[in-house]
Design a protein around this motif. Structure first.
Motif, PDB file in Angstrom:
ATOM      1  N   GLY A  36       0.820  -1.205   0.000  1.00 45.10           N
ATOM      2  CA  GLY A  36       0.000   0.000   0.000  1.00 45.10           C
ATOM      3  C   GLY A  36       0.852   1.252   0.000  1.00 45.10           C
ATOM      4  N   LEU A  37       1.896   1.257   0.844  1.00 45.07           N
ATOM      5  CA  LEU A  37       2.775   2.423   0.936  1.00 45.07           C
ATOM      6  C   LEU A  37       3.456   2.674  -0.407  1.00 45.07           C
ATOM      7  CD1 LEU A  37       4.048   4.613   2.654  1.00 45.07           C
ATOM      8  CD2 LEU A  37       5.780   2.985   3.381  1.00 45.07           C
ATOM      9  N   ASP A  38       3.885   1.575  -1.008  1.00 45.68           N
ATOM     10  CA  ASP A  38       4.574   1.673  -2.290  1.00 45.68           C
ATOM     11  C   ASP A  38       3.661   2.301  -3.343  1.00 45.68           C
ATOM     12  OD1 ASP A  38       7.108   1.096  -3.357  1.00 45.68           O
ATOM     13  OD2 ASP A  38       6.153  -0.370  -4.698  1.00 45.68           O
ATOM     14  N   LEU A  39       2.425   1.801  -3.427  1.00 46.39           N
ATOM     15  CA  LEU A  39       1.473   2.327  -4.411  1.00 46.39           C
ATOM     16  C   LEU A  39       1.172   3.813  -4.131  1.00 46.39           C
ATOM     17  CD1 LEU A  39      -1.144  -0.495  -5.037  1.00 46.39           C
ATOM     18  CD2 LEU A  39       0.437   0.536  -6.681  1.00 46.39           C
ATOM     19  N   ALA A  40       0.938   4.128  -2.848  1.00 50.57           N
ATOM     20  CA  ALA A  40       0.578   5.497  -2.483  1.00 50.57           C
ATOM     21  C   ALA A  40       1.698   6.469  -2.821  1.00 50.57           C
ATOM     22  CB  ALA A  40       0.247   5.574  -1.002  1.00 50.57           C
ATOM     23  N   ARG A  41       2.936   5.994  -2.677  1.00 48.62           N
ATOM     24  CA  ARG A  41       4.083   6.850  -2.971  1.00 48.62           C
ATOM     25  C   ARG A  41       4.181   7.175  -4.456  1.00 48.62           C
ATOM     26  NH1 ARG A  41       8.562   3.762   0.583  1.00 48.62           N
ATOM     27  NH2 ARG A  41       8.549   5.130   2.392  1.00 48.62           N
ATOM     28  N   HIS A  42       3.967   6.126  -5.260  1.00 51.30           N
ATOM     29  CA  HIS A  42       4.305   6.283  -6.676  1.00 51.30           C
ATOM     30  C   HIS A  42       3.101   6.574  -7.558  1.00 51.30           C
ATOM     31  CE1 HIS A  42       8.271   5.346  -5.470  1.00 51.30           C
ATOM     32  NE2 HIS A  42       7.918   4.149  -5.001  1.00 51.30           N
ATOM     33  N   GLY A  43       1.918   6.101  -7.146  1.00 53.63           N
ATOM     34  CA  GLY A  43       0.744   6.435  -7.935  1.00 53.63           C
ATOM     35  C   GLY A  43       0.278   7.820  -7.524  1.00 53.63           C
ATOM     36  N   SER A  44      -0.524   8.487  -8.341  1.00 50.02           N
ATOM     37  CA  SER A  44      -1.061   9.761  -7.880  1.00 50.02           C
ATOM     38  C   SER A  44      -2.533   9.549  -7.577  1.00 50.02           C
ATOM     39  CB  SER A  44      -0.846  10.844  -8.939  1.00 50.02           C
ATOM     40  OG  SER A  44      -1.656  10.593 -10.049  1.00 50.02           O
ATOM     41  N   TYR A  45      -2.849   9.417  -6.266  1.00 48.66           N
ATOM     42  CA  TYR A  45      -4.213   9.115  -5.853  1.00 48.66           C
ATOM     43  C   TYR A  45      -4.869  10.367  -5.294  1.00 48.66           C
ATOM     44  CZ  TYR A  45      -2.879   4.307  -6.497  1.00 48.66           C
ATOM     45  OH  TYR A  45      -2.467   3.135  -7.062  1.00 48.66           O
ATOM     46  N   ASP A  46      -6.199  10.423  -5.418  1.00 53.48           N
ATOM     47  CA  ASP A  46      -6.926  11.554  -4.868  1.00 53.48           C
ATOM     48  C   ASP A  46      -7.340  11.295  -3.431  1.00 53.48           C
ATOM     49  OD1 ASP A  46      -7.139  13.341  -7.261  1.00 53.48           O
ATOM     50  OD2 ASP A  46      -7.910  11.459  -8.080  1.00 53.48           O
ATOM     51  N   ALA A  47      -7.395   9.989  -3.061  1.00 50.44           N
ATOM     52  CA  ALA A  47      -7.658   9.638  -1.650  1.00 50.44           C
ATOM     53  C   ALA A  47      -7.228   8.196  -1.431  1.00 50.44           C
ATOM     54  CB  ALA A  47      -9.129   9.809  -1.315  1.00 50.44           C
ATOM     55  N   VAL A  48      -6.929   7.879  -0.140  1.00 44.70           N
ATOM     56  CA  VAL A  48      -6.527   6.518   0.217  1.00 44.70           C
ATOM     57  C   VAL A  48      -7.454   6.022   1.324  1.00 44.70           C
ATOM     58  CG1 VAL A  48      -4.702   5.074   1.170  1.00 44.70           C
ATOM     59  CG2 VAL A  48      -4.120   6.953  -0.364  1.00 44.70           C
ATOM     60  N   ILE A  49      -8.014   4.815   1.111  1.00 43.41           N
ATOM     61  CA  ILE A  49      -8.767   4.159   2.194  1.00 43.41           C
ATOM     62  C   ILE A  49      -7.825   3.132   2.793  1.00 43.41           C
ATOM     63  CG2 ILE A  49     -10.751   2.703   2.755  1.00 43.41           C
ATOM     64  CD1 ILE A  49     -12.163   3.962   0.359  1.00 43.41           C
ATOM     65  N   ARG A  83       1.590   3.515  10.559  1.00 45.18           N
ATOM     66  CA  ARG A  83       2.954   3.739  10.076  1.00 45.18           C
ATOM     67  C   ARG A  83       2.950   4.124   8.608  1.00 45.18           C
ATOM     68  NH1 ARG A  83       6.114  -1.271  12.473  1.00 45.18           N
ATOM     69  NH2 ARG A  83       7.874  -0.359  11.364  1.00 45.18           N
ATOM     70  N   VAL A  84       1.967   3.621   7.865  1.00 48.06           N
ATOM     71  CA  VAL A  84       1.866   4.009   6.458  1.00 48.06           C
ATOM     72  C   VAL A  84       1.579   5.509   6.361  1.00 48.06           C
ATOM     73  CG1 VAL A  84       0.517   3.742   4.352  1.00 48.06           C
ATOM     74  CG2 VAL A  84       1.146   1.724   5.682  1.00 48.06           C
ATOM     75  N   VAL A  85       0.594   5.986   7.170  1.00 44.77           N
ATOM     76  CA  VAL A  85       0.263   7.421   7.138  1.00 44.77           C
ATOM     77  C   VAL A  85       1.451   8.257   7.557  1.00 44.77           C
ATOM     78  CG1 VAL A  85      -1.172   9.226   8.106  1.00 44.77           C
ATOM     79  CG2 VAL A  85      -2.147   7.008   7.635  1.00 44.77           C
ATOM     80  N   ARG A  86       2.100   7.831   8.637  1.00 44.25           N
ATOM     81  CA  ARG A  86       3.218   8.639   9.131  1.00 44.25           C
ATOM     82  C   ARG A  86       4.321   8.728   8.076  1.00 44.25           C
ATOM     83  NH1 ARG A  86       4.953   6.518  14.444  1.00 44.25           N
ATOM     84  NH2 ARG A  86       2.944   7.296  15.138  1.00 44.25           N
ATOM     85  N   ALA A  87       4.575   7.580   7.397  1.00 45.03           N
ATOM     86  CA  ALA A  87       5.617   7.563   6.367  1.00 45.03           C
ATOM     87  C   ALA A  87       5.243   8.522   5.230  1.00 45.03           C
ATOM     88  CB  ALA A  87       5.802   6.148   5.839  1.00 45.03           C
ATOM     89  N   LEU A  88       3.967   8.495   4.840  1.00 43.21           N
ATOM     90  CA  LEU A  88       3.527   9.366   3.740  1.00 43.21           C
ATOM     91  C   LEU A  88       3.685  10.835   4.125  1.00 43.21           C
ATOM     92  CD1 LEU A  88       0.283   7.591   2.467  1.00 43.21           C
ATOM     93  CD2 LEU A  88       2.481   7.798   1.291  1.00 43.21           C
TER      94      LEU A  88
END
Lengths: 221, 458
Positions: free
Chosen positions: A36-49, A61-66
């Motif tokens: 999930g973190l990998d996708l969120a980093r590299h894709g351009s998303y308008d929102a993440v569930i 930890r995913v949110v904090r990393a982002l």
């Protein structure tokens, strides 16, 4: 609008994908935290569930990393943990909303729409200006890693100025936002507290702009 | 009376007991003291009078009695002949009438002592008269009568008694105060324990509740320490229970969330829904929910004070292993059995099957190429092993996996793993059969070892 669903319950993830696609969203699914973190980093998303209990890397930890990477994509957290502190922690690490499982799909959609309306402005959970950092959740101020102890009024004053870095903020505005509406607070109380604050965070960080107000500078000249 | 006594505080009771005992002791002691004083004084009066009498008698016998008879102090001396006539007297004594009447005189002729009224010699109070026979005389042997008023002696005894009557109540009063204070000081830790305990029941849960431990090293301090130990055990049990409930709620919510979202999405998509697929998904989540509820109920029953054991019968483990292996014929990896000789135990067949199935569930999930079940005798026990050749479990985690809701599945999606109850249930069941279960290293992979007491049924 492109969404990312990070959820380790495969059937729930699939159902969300089907449903959201039916609403006209483009939906990608990740089943683990790292994916999930990998996708969120590299894709351009308008929102993440984002689910909280994820294999590999928790939702927190995913949110904090982002957020640490200045990725301000709106995040809606999902969790079967309904403790008050679980929700508070989720929001304090930088999530924008929190839903407890089992949730109403209709409410999920409404909240998603609300998140998308707001867009993805810079909204750090921890404010920084140069080497100065202020964490509203923990009520901690540090300068170059050294903690500075502030009274609650000083803290509120600094927080207000740090949310408007580089801008000139008038005394009246500070009085309106930091002090209670009531009582006979004279405008010079602002001067007094700016004086206290300068002594603690450094004289050069709070500039006086004659006739206009005060300005917080990130890097003193 | 008893009810009244019980209503009193311990402090009052102890003080009353101490003061009562003391008062009784002092009363008896005082009475004895006064009596002894009286007797002693009486004796000394008697011996003094007798001495005087003897001295006078010697003078009479020697015929050298001066007239008047010389005496000391308050003593009065008369020398009386056989007819009761006064032959000689001291200056302060009557010269005509003997101090004793004839009858009394006759009784003490050979020597004796008696009390007479003081008015015979003109004093108040009783008078002690000591008679000493003297040597030869004209008409019958004369008798020396020494009279001594007892007023002084009585006065002394009275003074002693008065002193005691005033001093003892004072003493008792002082001791009552001291006892009250002392008992109060001794019981204060008990009171602070009580106050502490009252606060605990009133306090909101969550704060660690502890009783104040007194600084002393006595019974009360030991009581406080023991009670605190008990509180700590209760708190740990309560925390474990809370964690279990929270975990259980979390585990139950997940499949429920799946069901709800699947249904809501399907409803919203309407015609575009692939209903057979939805039904399949719903069924899968319903089954998961059902299994979870079964597991939770099983654990809840195992937690009951006396877990009910089902019908116990001899069970042959080799056959049981083969039956379980057969159920896993469709698993991702082959499950084989190595059991050549019959191995009998006493137990619940269903429970034992569940133990093996839970261990196999776990092994199949991690195995690379296969799972091997085996049973062999080991001293007085039977050793059942379930061995997989998966990545293994770090030694530090091998105990932790038996705790409820423990999952070491950092890299595993939820659907592949259970709720983390399988091994906890297996351990509960094995313990109920008087056995033990642990995980051991198997080269590559994990070997679950179940030890059960063997019965030698052949």
């Amino acid at each position: 609008m492109r969404l990312l669903v990070v959820e380790d319950e495969e059937r729930l993830a699939a159902a969300l994908q089907r449903g959201l696609q039916g609403e006209g969203f483009a939906v990608d699914v990740a089943l683990t935290g790292p994916a999930g973190l990998d996708l969120a980093r590299h894709g351009s998303y308008d929102a993440v569930i984002l689910d909280v209990m994820l294999p590999g890397l928790s939702g927190y930890r995913v949110v904090r990393a982002l957020r640490a990477e200045s990725n301000w994509v709106p995040v809606l957290m999902l969790s079967a943990k309904d403790g008050e502190y679980d929700q508070a922690d989720g929001l304090d690490v930088g999530a924008d909303d929190y839903l407890t499982k089992p949730f109403s799909y209709v409410v999920l959609l409404a909240r998603l729409r609300a998140l998308l309306r707001r867009g993805a402005p810079r909204r750090p959970a921890v404010l920084t200006a140069g080497d100065l950092s202020l964490d509203p959740a923990r009520r901690r101020v540090t300068r170059a890693g050294v903690e500075i102890v502030l009274t609650s009024r000083e803290f509120a004053l600094l927080e207000y100025l740090m949310r408007r870095p580089g801008e000139v903020v008038s005394k009246i505005e500070l009085l309106d936002h930091v002090w209670d509406a009531a009582v006979d607070t004279a405008p010079n109380v602002v001067e007094v507290y700016v004086g206290y604050l300068r002594r603690k965070v450094g004289r050069e960080r709070l500039e006086t702009v004659r006739g206009a107000g005060y300005r917080l500078v990130a890097e003193p000249a | 009376m008893v009810a009244w006594w019980r209503r009193l505080s311990l402090r009052s009771r102890l003080t009353l007991l101490a003061v009562g005992g003391l008062a009784a002791g002092l009363a008896v002691g005082g009475a004895v003291l006064v009596a002894a004083l009286g007797v002693t004084l009486q004796r000394s009066v008697d011996s003094e009078a007798t001495q005087t009498g003897r001295d006078v008698a010697r003078l009479v016998a020697e015929g050298a009695l001066p007239e008047p008879v010389p005496v000391t102090g308050e003593q009065q001396v008369q020398v009386v002949d056989g007819q009761g006539r006064v032959l000689a007297a001291s200056l302060n004594a009557d010269r005509l009438v003997p101090v004793l009447h004839d009858a009394e005189l006759a009784a003490v002729r050979g020597g004796g002592k008696r009390f007479v009224a003081g008015d015979r010699i003109g004093v108040t109070g009783p008078v002690r008269v000591v008679a000493v026979p003297a040597g030869a005389g004209g008409t019958g042997p004369p008798t020396v009568l020494v009279a001594k008023p007892m007023t002084d002696l009585q006065h002394s005894v009275q003074v002693a008694r008065n002193i005691l009557v005033v001093a003892f109540p004072l003493l008792i009063g002082v001791l009552a105060v001291v006892t009250w204070r002392l008992v109060g000081a001794t019981l204060r830790p008990v009171e602070s324990l009580r106050a502490g305990a009252a606060e605990i029941t009133a306090a909101p849960s969550g704060r660690p509740a502890r009783l104040p431990v007194p600084a002393s090293h006595d019974e009360i301090q030991r009581l406080a320490v023991t009670l605190n130990d008990m509180l700590e055990r209760l708190e740990t049990a309560r925390a474990r229970q809370r964690a279990f409930v929270a975990d259980a709620a979390h585990e139950l919510r997940s499949p429920l969330a799946n069901l709800r979202t699947e249904l809501e999405v399907a409803q919203r998509l309407g015609d575009r829904t692939d209903w057979p697929e939805v039904a399949r998904d719903l069924l899968a989540d319903t089954q998961r929910l059902g299994r979870l509820i079964d597991d939770l109920l099983l654990l809840a029953r195992a937690d009951a004070p006396h877990p009910r054991v089902g019908a116990v019968e001899p069970v042959e483990l080799g056959g049981l292993l083969r039956a379980v292996a057969e159920q896993y014929s469709g698993a991702a990896v082959p499950v084989s059995v190595a059991a050549d000789q019959p191995a009998w135990v006493e137990g619940e067949p269903d429970g034992l099957r569940r133990v093996v199935a839970n261990l196999v569930d776990n092994a199949v999930r991690h195995a690379r190429t296969g799972v091997v079940l085996a049973v062999r005798p080991d001293r007085t026990e039977l050793l059942v092993t379930v061995t997989d050749d998966g990545p293994g479990i770090p030694a530090a985690d091998r105990e932790r996996v038996f705790e409820r809701f423990t999952r070491l599945d950092d890299a595993r999606a939820r659907d592949a793993g259970g709720a983390g109850l399988g091994l906890a249930i297996a351990r509960d069941l094995v313990r109920r059969h008087g056995g033990s279960v642990r995980l051991a290293d198997a080269g590559p992979g994990v070997r679950a070892e179940v030890r059960l007491p063997s019965t030698n049924v052949t």
